[in-house]
Design a protein around this motif. Structure first.
Motif, PDB file in Angstrom:
ATOM      1  N   CYS A 282       1.000  -1.104  -0.099  1.00  0.00           N
ATOM      2  CA  CYS A 282      -0.165   0.129  -0.035  1.00  0.00           C
ATOM      3  C   CYS A 282       1.226   1.020  -0.197  1.00  0.00           C
ATOM      4  CB  CYS A 282      -1.282  -0.094   0.621  1.00  0.00           C
ATOM      5  SG  CYS A 282      -2.293   1.797   1.336  1.00  0.00           S
ATOM      6  N   THR A 283       1.893   0.989   0.674  1.00  0.00           N
ATOM      7  CA  THR A 283       2.733   2.381   1.155  1.00  0.00           C
ATOM      8  C   THR A 283       3.070   2.794  -0.726  1.00  0.00           C
ATOM      9  OG1 THR A 283       4.839   1.308   1.297  1.00  0.00           O
ATOM     10  CG2 THR A 283       3.578   1.827   3.481  1.00  0.00           C
ATOM     11  N   LYS A 284       3.022   1.676  -1.419  1.00  0.00           N
ATOM     12  CA  LYS A 284       4.225   1.834  -3.102  1.00  0.00           C
ATOM     13  C   LYS A 284       3.394   2.957  -3.530  1.00  0.00           C
ATOM     14  CE  LYS A 284       5.615  -1.947  -3.694  1.00  0.00           C
ATOM     15  NZ  LYS A 284       6.716  -3.017  -4.051  1.00  0.00           N
ATOM     16  N   GLU A 285       1.915   2.960  -3.324  1.00  0.00           N
ATOM     17  CA  GLU A 285       0.647   3.367  -4.227  1.00  0.00           C
ATOM     18  C   GLU A 285       0.536   4.608  -3.695  1.00  0.00           C
ATOM     19  OE1 GLU A 285      -0.452   2.240  -6.978  1.00  0.00           O
ATOM     20  OE2 GLU A 285      -0.257  -0.351  -7.147  1.00  0.00           O
ATOM     21  N   PRO A 286       0.636   5.720  -3.892  1.00  0.00           N
ATOM     22  CA  PRO A 286       0.026   7.059  -4.067  1.00  0.00           C
ATOM     23  C   PRO A 286      -0.874   7.000  -3.632  1.00  0.00           C
ATOM     24  CG  PRO A 286       1.403   7.195  -5.590  1.00  0.00           C
ATOM     25  CD  PRO A 286       0.478   5.672  -5.672  1.00  0.00           C
ATOM     26  N   HIS A 298      -4.567 -15.059   3.639  1.00  0.00           N
ATOM     27  CA  HIS A 298      -3.163 -14.314   3.196  1.00  0.00           C
ATOM     28  C   HIS A 298      -4.065 -13.460   2.189  1.00  0.00           C
ATOM     29  CE1 HIS A 298      -0.581 -17.612   4.760  1.00  0.00           C
ATOM     30  NE2 HIS A 298      -0.761 -16.385   5.329  1.00  0.00           N
ATOM     31  N   ASN A 299      -5.182 -13.386   1.940  1.00  0.00           N
ATOM     32  CA  ASN A 299      -6.228 -12.631   0.677  1.00  0.00           C
ATOM     33  C   ASN A 299      -5.335 -11.084   1.365  1.00  0.00           C
ATOM     34  OD1 ASN A 299      -8.438 -10.908  -0.780  1.00  0.00           O
ATOM     35  ND2 ASN A 299      -6.762 -11.887  -1.630  1.00  0.00           N
ATOM     36  N   CYS A 300      -5.572 -10.203  -0.089  1.00  0.00           N
ATOM     37  CA  CYS A 300      -4.379  -8.057   1.116  1.00  0.00           C
ATOM     38  C   CYS A 300      -4.914  -7.523  -0.432  1.00  0.00           C
ATOM     39  CB  CYS A 300      -3.493  -8.014   0.714  1.00  0.00           C
ATOM     40  SG  CYS A 300      -2.534  -6.204   0.347  1.00  0.00           S
ATOM     41  N   LEU A 301      -6.037  -6.646   0.373  1.00  0.00           N
ATOM     42  CA  LEU A 301      -6.692  -5.289  -0.895  1.00  0.00           C
ATOM     43  C   LEU A 301      -6.316  -4.308  -0.750  1.00  0.00           C
ATOM     44  CD1 LEU A 301      -8.436  -7.833   0.063  1.00  0.00           C
ATOM     45  CD2 LEU A 301     -10.359  -6.287  -1.816  1.00  0.00           C
ATOM     46  N   LEU A 302      -5.887  -3.283  -1.914  1.00  0.00           N
ATOM     47  CA  LEU A 302      -5.273  -2.372  -1.590  1.00  0.00           C
ATOM     48  C   LEU A 302      -6.516  -1.057  -2.166  1.00  0.00           C
ATOM     49  CD1 LEU A 302      -1.526  -2.426  -2.935  1.00  0.00           C
ATOM     50  CD2 LEU A 302      -2.293  -2.875  -0.845  1.00  0.00           C
TER      51      LEU A 302
END
Length: 329
Positions: A282-286, A298-302
Motif C-alpha cells: 500500500c505504501t508504494k501506491e500514492p 493471506h488475501n490482501c486488498l489495497l
C-alpha cells in the motif's frame, strides 16, 4: 490541560489525580513540584509551561499531592480521594520527529496528532487567503486541515479553539464544494494540497445538524463541521503533514470484517503471508488509503478509501468475514 479537560468532560468527573507531587515541608506551594515516573525518577515540574492562571491554586505548602479541577492544578492532602488518570508507556516509545519538535515550538495553539501538526491561526481572512497562509512550518505540506472524523474535530476544538479565551467558534478548514450540479449535500471535496482533492462521501455524521447546505466552504464549528460562504473573514486551522504519514496502519474496530466493493480496490494480492506485507504494498501506491487483510487466506486488498470516509451502513460496503480493515495514518 486541554486533553485532561476533554477527558474529564467525557466521564463527568471533577477531581482527577495525575502524577504531579510535591516534596514535603516546602516553604511555598509553588516549589518542590515534580512528576513521578514509573521508575521512581522525579522529573521537575515547569510552571512556565502553563498559562499564568492555571497553577495559581498551588498555594498550600503543607499538602503533598495535587489534583486537576476545571482548568487548574490544585493542592490536595494524602487523605483526599478522586479519580486517577494512568499512563502506560511503550518500551520503544517513538523519538520526536522534526515536525513534532517544530510543532511544539509554535506560539500559536497547536496539536501534534497522528503524524500531523494542527495549528489555529487567529488572523481573520477570506477562504482564498487562508488556503495560501499555512506557512507556519516550512517543508511539511502546509494546507488547511482535513478534519474528516468526529475524534479529530473534538480534539481540535478542545485543544485549539477552547484554548483561546473568547475564541470565535468558526474556523476555515480544507473542505470546498467543487461540483454544484447535484443536491446541496453533494459535491464537496477535501483539499489535500498540491492540487489533489478527495471527494467527501455520504458520511455526514460529523457535520452540525442541518449541514452541509450547499454553501461553498467548510468550517470547523465547535466539535462539528458546517458550510458557509467563503468571503467572510474568519480564523483558520492549518495542518502540516509528516513525509512518512500514511506509511503506518492501525486497525479500525468500527469497520472490522468489512471491505469495500471492487470499485474502491486498487490492487489485490493473494499470497502475502503478513498484514505488514500487505501494508508495504500500500505504501508504494500514492492513492492507497487503507488495506483489508485476511490472515487465514493471506488475501490482501489495497483500497483508495479509508474507513473514516465511509458510512458503515452504506450499500457501498459489504460484509467480509475474516477480513480486517486497517487505515493508514
Amino acid at each position: 490541560m486541554n486533553a485532561l479537560g476533554a477527558f474529564r468532560d467525557a466521564v463527568n468527573v471533577d477531581v482527577i489525580f495525575t502524577g504531579l507531587e510535591r516534596d514535603k515541608n516546602m516553604s511555598s506551594g509553588l516549589v518542590g513540584l515534580f512528576w513521578r515516573r514509573f521508575d521512581g525518577y522525579k522529573e521537575s515540574f515547569n510552571l512556565k509551561a502553563f498559562l499564568p492562571t492555571q497553577p495559581s491554586r498551588l498555594d498550600s505548602p503543607g499538602t503533598d499531592y495535587t489534583f486537576v479541577w476545571t482548568d487548574y492544578f490544585e493542592d490536595w492532602w494524602e487523605s483526599g480521594i478522586g479519580m486517577t488518570v494512568c499512563e502506560y508507556e511503550e518500551t520503544l516509545r517513538y523519538a520526536p520527529t522534526l515536525l513534532d519538535i517544530q510543532c511544539a515550538s509554535l506560539s500559536l495553539p497547536h496539536i501534534y496528532y497522528e503524524g500531523s501538526c494542527y495549528v489555529r491561526e487567529e488572523t481573520y481572512v477570506v477562504y482564498d487567503v487562508a488556503k495560501m497562509s499555512c506557512t507556519h512550518i516550512d517543508g511539511f505540506n502546509g494546507r488547511l486541515a482535513i478534519t474528516n472524523n468526529v475524534e479529530l474535530l473534538n480534539l481540535i476544538y478542545k485543544g485549539l479553539t477552547s484554548a483561546i479565551p473568547g475564541a470565535y467558534p468558526y474556523a476555515y478548514v480544507g473542505l470546498v464544494r467543487l461540483n454544484t450540479t447535484g443536491a446541496a449535500t453533494t459535491g464537496y471535496y477535501w483539499l489535500h494540497g498540491n492540487g489533489q482533492t478527495l471527494p467527501l462521501t455520504e458520511d455526514v455524521t460529523y457535520f452540525h445538524p442541518g449541514f452541509p447546505t450547499g454553501a461553498s466552504c467548510g468550517l470547523a464549528y465547535l466539535n462539528t463541521l458546517t458550510t458557509y460562504d467563503c468571503i467572510t473573514p474568519r480564523p483558520f486551522i492549518c495542518e502540516y503533514v509528516e513525509p512518512t504519514k500514511g506509511t503506518h496502519f492501525r486497525i479500525n474496530a468500527n469497520t472490522a470484517n468489512m471491505k469495500a466493493l471492487p470499485q474502491f480496490i486498487i490492487q489485490v494480492y493473494d499470497d502475502l503471508s503478513l498484514q505488514e506485507s500487505c501494508g508495504y504494498q500500500c505504501t508504494k501506491e500514492p492513492d492507497c488509503h487503507s488495506i483489508v487483510y485476511n490472515a487465514n487466506t493471506h488475501n490482501c486488498l489495497l483500497q483508495s478509501v479509508d474507513s473514516g470516509m465511509m458510512y458503515v451502513k452504506s450499500t457501498n460496503i459489504i460484509s467480509a468475514p475474516g477480513y480486517t480493515w486497517y487505515d493508514r495514518y
